[in-house]
Design a protein around this motif. Structure first.
Motif, PDB file in Angstrom:
ATOM      1  N   TYR A  92     -11.827  -0.745  -7.147  1.00  0.00           N
ATOM      2  CA  TYR A  92     -12.122  -1.742  -7.450  1.00  0.00           C
ATOM      3  C   TYR A  92     -12.167  -2.736  -6.083  1.00  0.00           C
ATOM      4  O   TYR A  92     -10.892  -2.094  -4.648  1.00  0.00           O
ATOM      5  N   GLY A  93     -11.467  -3.897  -5.774  1.00  0.00           N
ATOM      6  CA  GLY A  93     -11.455  -5.114  -4.905  1.00  0.00           C
ATOM      7  C   GLY A  93     -11.951  -5.720  -4.704  1.00  0.00           C
ATOM      8  O   GLY A  93     -13.442  -6.016  -5.203  1.00  0.00           O
ATOM      9  N   GLY A  94     -12.325  -6.730  -3.610  1.00  0.00           N
ATOM     10  CA  GLY A  94     -13.632  -7.210  -2.898  1.00  0.00           C
ATOM     11  C   GLY A  94     -12.600  -8.493  -3.836  1.00  0.00           C
ATOM     12  O   GLY A  94     -11.573  -9.107  -4.647  1.00  0.00           O
ATOM     13  N   ALA A  95     -12.982  -9.834  -3.165  1.00  0.00           N
ATOM     14  CA  ALA A  95     -12.888 -11.403  -4.144  1.00  0.00           C
ATOM     15  C   ALA A  95     -11.809 -11.522  -3.638  1.00  0.00           C
ATOM     16  O   ALA A  95     -10.677 -11.995  -4.220  1.00  0.00           O
ATOM     17  N   GLY A  96     -10.527 -10.648  -2.833  1.00  0.00           N
ATOM     18  CA  GLY A  96      -9.078 -11.155  -2.125  1.00  0.00           C
ATOM     19  C   GLY A  96      -8.280 -10.722  -2.987  1.00  0.00           C
ATOM     20  O   GLY A  96      -7.183 -10.249  -2.164  1.00  0.00           O
ATOM     21  N   ALA A  97      -9.178  -9.300  -3.281  1.00  0.00           N
ATOM     22  CA  ALA A  97      -8.337  -8.348  -3.891  1.00  0.00           C
ATOM     23  C   ALA A  97      -7.987  -7.518  -3.129  1.00  0.00           C
ATOM     24  O   ALA A  97      -8.794  -6.639  -1.974  1.00  0.00           O
ATOM     25  N   HIS A  98      -6.483  -6.268  -2.941  1.00  0.00           N
ATOM     26  CA  HIS A  98      -6.879  -5.196  -2.277  1.00  0.00           C
ATOM     27  C   HIS A  98      -7.243  -4.013  -2.822  1.00  0.00           C
ATOM     28  O   HIS A  98      -7.004  -4.038  -3.370  1.00  0.00           O
ATOM     29  N   PRO A  99      -8.120  -3.803  -2.375  1.00  0.00           N
ATOM     30  CA  PRO A  99      -9.132  -2.382  -2.344  1.00  0.00           C
ATOM     31  C   PRO A  99      -8.546  -1.383  -2.821  1.00  0.00           C
ATOM     32  O   PRO A  99      -7.218  -0.343  -2.799  1.00  0.00           O
ATOM     33  N   VAL A 100      -8.864  -0.761  -4.479  1.00  0.00           N
ATOM     34  CA  VAL A 100      -7.774   0.576  -5.159  1.00  0.00           C
ATOM     35  C   VAL A 100      -9.017   1.389  -5.669  1.00  0.00           C
ATOM     36  O   VAL A 100     -10.027   0.884  -5.669  1.00  0.00           O
ATOM     37  N   ALA A 101      -8.648   3.010  -5.940  1.00  0.00           N
ATOM     38  CA  ALA A 101      -9.683   3.718  -5.761  1.00  0.00           C
ATOM     39  C   ALA A 101      -9.469   4.805  -7.549  1.00  0.00           C
ATOM     40  O   ALA A 101      -7.966   5.125  -7.072  1.00  0.00           O
ATOM     41  N   ARG A 102      -9.208   4.918  -8.563  1.00  0.00           N
ATOM     42  CA  ARG A 102      -8.370   4.737  -9.724  1.00  0.00           C
ATOM     43  C   ARG A 102      -9.426   6.333 -10.023  1.00  0.00           C
ATOM     44  O   ARG A 102     -10.253   5.705 -10.509  1.00  0.00           O
ATOM     45  N   GLY A 132      -6.235   9.741 -13.786  1.00  0.00           N
ATOM     46  CA  GLY A 132      -4.816   8.403 -13.501  1.00  0.00           C
ATOM     47  C   GLY A 132      -4.824   7.964 -12.572  1.00  0.00           C
ATOM     48  O   GLY A 132      -3.778   7.201 -11.425  1.00  0.00           O
ATOM     49  N   ALA A 133      -5.079   9.229 -10.882  1.00  0.00           N
ATOM     50  CA  ALA A 133      -4.620   8.413 -10.121  1.00  0.00           C
ATOM     51  C   ALA A 133      -5.454   7.677  -9.485  1.00  0.00           C
ATOM     52  O   ALA A 133      -6.458   7.098  -9.656  1.00  0.00           O
ATOM     53  N   ILE A 134      -4.198   6.571  -8.769  1.00  0.00           N
ATOM     54  CA  ILE A 134      -4.895   5.840  -7.625  1.00  0.00           C
ATOM     55  C   ILE A 134      -4.555   5.989  -6.171  1.00  0.00           C
ATOM     56  O   ILE A 134      -3.913   6.783  -6.025  1.00  0.00           O
ATOM     57  N   TRP A 135      -5.250   5.161  -5.156  1.00  0.00           N
ATOM     58  CA  TRP A 135      -5.516   5.703  -4.204  1.00  0.00           C
ATOM     59  C   TRP A 135      -5.275   3.827  -3.591  1.00  0.00           C
ATOM     60  O   TRP A 135      -6.213   3.338  -3.841  1.00  0.00           O
ATOM     61  N   SER A 136      -4.916   3.663  -2.925  1.00  0.00           N
ATOM     62  CA  SER A 136      -4.587   1.799  -2.353  1.00  0.00           C
ATOM     63  C   SER A 136      -5.206   2.338  -0.545  1.00  0.00           C
ATOM     64  O   SER A 136      -5.836   3.334  -0.260  1.00  0.00           O
ATOM     65  N   GLU A 137      -4.692   0.924  -0.166  1.00  0.00           N
ATOM     66  CA  GLU A 137      -5.585   1.292   1.617  1.00  0.00           C
ATOM     67  C   GLU A 137      -4.638   2.166   2.316  1.00  0.00           C
ATOM     68  O   GLU A 137      -4.776   2.817   3.412  1.00  0.00           O
ATOM     69  N   ALA A 138      -3.086   2.441   1.991  1.00  0.00           N
ATOM     70  CA  ALA A 138      -1.939   2.999   2.513  1.00  0.00           C
ATOM     71  C   ALA A 138      -2.121   4.869   1.832  1.00  0.00           C
ATOM     72  O   ALA A 138      -1.250   6.052   2.450  1.00  0.00           O
ATOM     73  N   GLY A 139      -2.901   4.817   0.992  1.00  0.00           N
ATOM     74  CA  GLY A 139      -3.592   6.667   0.400  1.00  0.00           C
ATOM     75  C   GLY A 139      -3.854   7.173  -0.628  1.00  0.00           C
ATOM     76  O   GLY A 139      -3.283   5.413  -1.626  1.00  0.00           O
ATOM     77  N   VAL A 140      -2.190   7.709  -1.068  1.00  0.00           N
ATOM     78  CA  VAL A 140      -2.165   7.818  -2.837  1.00  0.00           C
ATOM     79  C   VAL A 140      -0.512   7.037  -2.531  1.00  0.00           C
ATOM     80  O   VAL A 140       0.373   7.452  -2.472  1.00  0.00           O
TER      81      VAL A 140
END
Length: 250
Positions: free
Chosen positions: A224-234, A239-247
């Motif tokens: 998920y991400g784009g359009a101004g939102a911070h990208p994340v993976a899920r 239910g594990a979630i990753w962001s730009e900073a890691g898990v």
């Protein structure tokens, strides 16, 4: 894709192009994907939106460009540059191809004739008709709705707007697009707009990764991400979630 959709997307490309020019000099622009998610996103089939023929032709043209030779300073945002170059090449190549197929040749003026004095009304009518046909041919050749294979009007913005007109069956010295031609133009519009929205961070990204890049639990990962939102993976399973900073959640 409907005619109106393709025409609207091409108009959006023309509207976004000045923003690309502005972003070209911004070397601090945040890139998608962020480094921690790039390995996952590289698995996406990004070329599925493109018309392969047009983009392969565009790439070949860029490979032959003298701008590709030699090392030089990089005072620009390379990510934006690498988006603009193939998109512009694809738009111009598509406009050239479509124009060759659908654009009517300019009217031919009457053959040159030696000057003569019209002594009778019939002779005056003949010369007036000849002058009218010469002016009509001149105006037809200079019709601003025409696409030209050379000249200063060959820009990405004008190509997008010209193709938008063809997709919308706007009047002019053209025949309507065939279904195959419309599909070709629509494919270029989809691929070009997706690239532009991606590099300008305008698109709302929501994609599933391929099965070859699963989560450690074996589940499918969504991005998920784009359009101004911070990208994340899920992960859809654990239910594990990753962001730009890691898990950030597991």
């Amino acid at each position: 894709m409907t005619t109106s959709t393709a025409a609207t997307q091409l108009q959006q490309i023309a509207r976004h192009w000045p923003a690309l020019d502005d972003a070209l000099g911004d070397r601090t622009q945040h890139a998608w994907p962020p480094p921690q998610l790039r390995d996952y996103l590289n698995a996406l089939e990004r070329d599925e939106l493109d018309d392969p023929t047009a983009y392969l032709a565009a790439r070949r043209g860029l490979e032959r460009s003298p701008d590709q030779l030699g090392a030089r300073p990089v005072p620009i945002n390379l990510r934006v540059h690498d988006t603009m170059r193939p998109v512009e090449a694809a738009l111009l190549d598509t406009a050239d191809r479509i124009a060759r197929a659908v654009q009517r040749h300019p009217m031919q003026p009457p053959a040159p004739a030696r000057a003569a004095t019209a002594a009778t009304r019939a002779e005056r009518l003949v010369w007036e008709d000849r002058a009218r046909r010469i002016e009509q041919a001149r105006r037809d050749a200079a019709d601003p709705r025409r696409w030209h294979a050379a000249g200063p009007g060959r820009t990405a913005i004008r190509a997008a707007l010209w193709l938008s007109g063809r997709a919308a069956s706007a009047p002019g010295p053209f025949r309507p697009l065939t279904d195959a031609e419309h599909r070709h133009v629509a494919a270029i519009a989809v691929g070009a707009l997706a690239r532009i929205e991606n590099v300008l961070d305008l698109a709302d990204h929501h994609r599933e990764l391929t099965a070859s890049h699963p989560c450690a639990c074996g589940g499918t990962i969504e991005i998920y991400g784009g359009a101004g939102a911070h990208p994340v993976a899920r992960c859809q399973s654990c239910g594990a979630i990753w962001s730009e900073a890691g898990v950030i959640a597991a």
